[in-house]
Structures are given as C-alpha cells and as structure tokens.
Design an enzyme around this catalytic site. Structure first.
Site, PDB file in Angstrom:
ATOM      1  CD  GLN A 229      36.752  13.990  75.028  1.00  0.00           C
ATOM      2  OE1 GLN A 229      37.769  14.161  75.673  1.00  0.00           O
ATOM      3  NE2 GLN A 229      36.158  12.817  74.925  1.00  0.00           N
TER       4      GLN A 229
ATOM      5  CG  HIS B  45      38.797  18.247  78.318  1.00  0.00           C
ATOM      6  ND1 HIS B  45      38.184  17.078  78.651  1.00  0.00           N
ATOM      7  CD2 HIS B  45      39.541  17.971  77.220  1.00  0.00           C
ATOM      8  CE1 HIS B  45      38.537  16.132  77.807  1.00  0.00           C
ATOM      9  NE2 HIS B  45      39.363  16.649  76.921  1.00  0.00           N
TER      10      HIS B  45
ATOM     11  CD  GLU C 240      42.567  16.049  75.711  1.00  0.00           C
ATOM     12  OE1 GLU C 240      41.960  15.223  76.401  1.00  0.00           O
ATOM     13  OE2 GLU C 240      42.218  16.360  74.549  1.00  0.00           O
TER      14      GLU C 240
ATOM     15  CG  HIS D 275      38.699  18.292  71.827  1.00  0.00           C
ATOM     16  ND1 HIS D 275      38.481  19.097  72.928  1.00  0.00           N
ATOM     17  CD2 HIS D 275      39.132  17.106  72.320  1.00  0.00           C
ATOM     18  CE1 HIS D 275      38.781  18.425  74.022  1.00  0.00           C
ATOM     19  NE2 HIS D 275      39.174  17.196  73.691  1.00  0.00           N
TER      20      HIS D 275
ATOM     21  NE  ARG E 269      31.878  10.741  77.389  1.00  0.00           N
ATOM     22  CZ  ARG E 269      32.106  10.653  78.695  1.00  0.00           C
ATOM     23  NH1 ARG E 269      31.252  11.167  79.536  1.00  0.00           N
ATOM     24  NH2 ARG E 269      33.181  10.047  79.131  1.00  0.00           N
TER      25      ARG E 269
HETATM   26 ZN   LIG Z   1      39.878  15.688  75.067  1.00  0.00          ZN
END
Ligand SMILES: [Zn+2]
EC number: 5.3.1.8
Length: 405
Positions: free
Chosen positions: A111, A113, A148, A271, A290
């Site tokens: 994915q 972001h 993240e 990632h 995705r």
């Molecule tokens: Zn992620």
C-alpha cells in the site's frame, strides 16, 4: 445527536483510565501471538490481527472511569481542551493518533498512503462525485494523511520503499521474462523517477494471458532458485496466487526488523507488512491506495499519482532513537504523534503535554499521581492519561511503550 453520558465532575477526578481495547479478527492475523506475548485469551482460536488503542470510530477503546465503562471518544468529547490540551484540541479536534499491536501471520496488501494535500484533494473530489464512503472503489475515507511507525516485538518482516534502480534492473534481467522485456528495456533506457513510475504502472497493469505467463515464469524461477527474495515470493504465492504483487519483492526493499528495532513508513512510499508482531502508531486516518497482494480494489492511476518514485537505500530504513535516561525517543517527522520506549523505570517522573497511552510490554506497571491515585496495569494492557494529569510517576521493571502528542 449521539447520547453522551451525563457530565459528572467525578469523571475528571481520575488521572489514569485503564482501557479495554477492541481486537480486530482480520483473516491475516495470528491466533497465538497475543497469547504468547501478553497472555490474552483466544479460546475460539480465531486470528487476532490488531489490538486498537484509541478513539477511532471503527474500534473505540472503552475506559474505566471508576463508576462505569465508557467509550474513550465520549470521555474525550466532554472537554477536548481538558483531555487533549488546548493546542491539540485546536489543531486536531480529536485524539490525533491510533496506537495498535499488530500480529501478521500472512502478508497485508502492498500500500501507499497519500500525503496531507493529496488526501484533502482526493477526499473533496470523491465527496463531490457522491461516491459513498463505504463503496469498494472509494479511495479516500477521510481528508487526512497516514504516516506510520512500526516497532518490532518479534522478528518483523516488511517491504518498504523502492530498491535502487540498478538492483531492480539486475533482478528483472536475470528473470528475463519475454512479457516484461519491453518494460525492462524502457527502464534501462530511462532510470529516472519517471522511468520507474512507468515500469511500476506497467507491471501493475498486466492483464490476461501476459500476466498469467509472466507470473508462471516468475514462480518457475522462484522454485529453481528457492532462496532469499525468491523464497519470499514462493511463500507469498501460496497466500496470494495469481497476484501481480508477487513481483513486489524484486522492486521494493525487504527488511526483517529484530525485536526492539523500528521503522517509519513515509507518505507516498509503497510498503507491506509480511510477517511478525509489532506496535504500530499512526495518524487518525484510513486512506489506503493498494498496489498488490490483495483481492480488493486497485486504482493504479490514483496510486501512481500518490507515489513518490524515489529509491530508498536499504541502510536508511531503520529509525534510530534518541537515547536519554533509559528512554528511547523516536524522531517522528510529523506532528500527529510521538512515540518512545521507556526502559526500566523506578519512580520515573513524567509530565504530560497532551493525551497519552501507556502500554507495558514485559512486566506490570504501577502509576502514581502526586494526589495519591495509583493504578496497576498488567503487561499487554493499556491506560489512557489525559493532558490534565500533568506530573505522575512510573514504576516498571520492563519496557513501557508511550504514545503521546
Ligand atoms: Zn500502511
């Protein structure tokens, strides 16, 4: 209007709120990891993928106010400035992070972001187009970015960022798949970020017979070779047969964090989490584009628009903490959250800046407030501490993970 519990001053007399957290039973989760690490029961043997610690509507923690159990979001909404601090309340208007324990037995989708600007723009556009939030092809669930950090509790294998282009070319030259020859030649001729973007888009857009043939040849090579990155591809092919994401380990860095190592996942960077248990802290967002290893919707055009085609040297993947007084503080390039690991705390004095969540990892932890309130939290359990708590003391013989703002 949602029903809020009646505002009682007694709620605010607490400094520590023990939490009861939602466990998400996603199919890729581990049936045993939370039990092994934290003694969490799993009588039904279901996969336990994530423990959510926070106020997210899809899995809000409950807190014990002394008198009752209430949703953490309800508690905080009684007075944002008091619970989160004036600054955080004004800037974010909610608890700005979600803290998780994540246990993967199977790989999660690859994915990307979006960054904040892309998320705001994409969300507004999809709202205007009237695409329902729950639609399978909806890309943007909120107007927020989702940086993240992951901190490994066990060996933790993941993919993060593009390999150097010469490494990618070496892998694909060795493979020598006729269906990919033109893409590889084009990347060879143009090794810029533009060239890498075209190559990535070309791979993800493979369809029909050429996709099938390319994947067949990839797996043939993987079976013959059987080691390193090809062993991983074979393992992934058993989880996600016939998925273009099986090429990803040849394009993306593969890394296995040792327990206690951490990594940051930048916006716009592909990632995937492959296997292992770790802590994850992220901004309060659900925006995911995705790029393979998924049966879900893949919007290649939007994905390419939100991906930074920069290579990431393998040696730059680990996030090194700043060490001081037995505290490892991880430098986070965004303002939504901060994260630290406190080692061995004997009457360690801590001062809140905003709302925080503590999670002891190895041993039970005792908290004490100067007013006399104390609270014991077992390992693997967590506690919410409002901004107004200010100074308190921690006693714990092991590590305590601290999520704060
Ligand atoms: Zn992620």
């Amino acid at each position: 209007m949602s029903e809020l519990p009646i505002y009682t001053p007694s709620l605010l007399q607490r400094f520590f709120y023990p939490m009861t957290n939602v466990i998400q039973n996603y199919a890729w989760g581990s049936a045993s990891s939370f039990n092994q690490l934290f003694g969490i029961e799993n009588a039904s043997g279901e996969p336990q993928a994530e423990i959510w610690m926070g106020a997210h509507p899809n899995g809000c923690s409950m807190v014990n106010t002394g008198a009752e159990q209430t949703k953490l979001s309800h508690l905080i909404n009684q007075d944002l400035s008091l619970f989160l601090s004036e600054k955080v309340a004004q800037r974010f208007g909610e608890l700005p992070y979600l803290f998780k324990v994540l246990a993967a037995d199977k790989a999660l989708s690859i994915q990307v972001h979006p960054n904040k600007r892309q998320a705001e723009h994409g969300y507004e556009l999809e709202q205007k187009q009237g695409i329902p939030l729950s639609a399978g092809h909806r890309n943007y669930k909120d107007p927020n970015h989702k940086p993240e950090l992951v901190y490994a509790l066990t060996d933790y294998t993941a993919m993060n960022g593009f390999r150097p282009v010469d490494e990618i070319l070496r892998h694909f030259h060795q493979l020598d798949i006729p269906e990919l020859r033109q893409l590889v030649n084009e990347l060879n001729a143009d090794q810029s970020s533009q060239g890498l973007a075209s190559f990535f888009a070309g791979l993800l857009s493979l369809e029909g017979e050429s996709k099938e043939m390319a994947l067949t040849l990839l797996l043939l090579k993987a079976e013959l070779s059987g080691d390193g990155v090809y062993a991983l591809i074979l393992e992934l092919s058993r989880q996600y047969p016939n998925d273009v994401g099986l090429f990803a380990p040849l394009l993306l860095n593969v890394i296995t964090l040792s327990p206690g190592q951490a990594m940051f996942l930048d916006a716009e960077t592909p990632h995937a989490y492959i296997k292992g248990t770790g802590l994850e802290i992220m901004a309060n967002s659900d925006n995911v584009l995705r790029a393979g290893l998924t049966p879900k919707h893949m919007d290649v055009k939007e994905l390419i628009a939100c991906t930074k085609f920069a290579t990431k040297p393998h040696e730059s993947l680990l996030l090194e903490p700043v060490q001081k007084d037995n505290i490892s503080e991880y430098p986070i390039p965004v303002e939504d959250f901060r994260f630290a690991i406190l080692q061995r705390s004997a009457r360690r004095k801590v001062t809140t800046q905003g709302a925080e969540i503590l999670l002891p990892l190895d041993e039970a932890m005792t908290l004490t407030h100067p007013c006399g309130e104390t609270c014991v939290i077992d390992k693997g359990q967590s506690v919410f501490i409002p901004a107004y708590t200010k100074d308190y003391l921690i006693d714990c013989a092991g590590r305590v993970a601290r999520a704060y703002s």
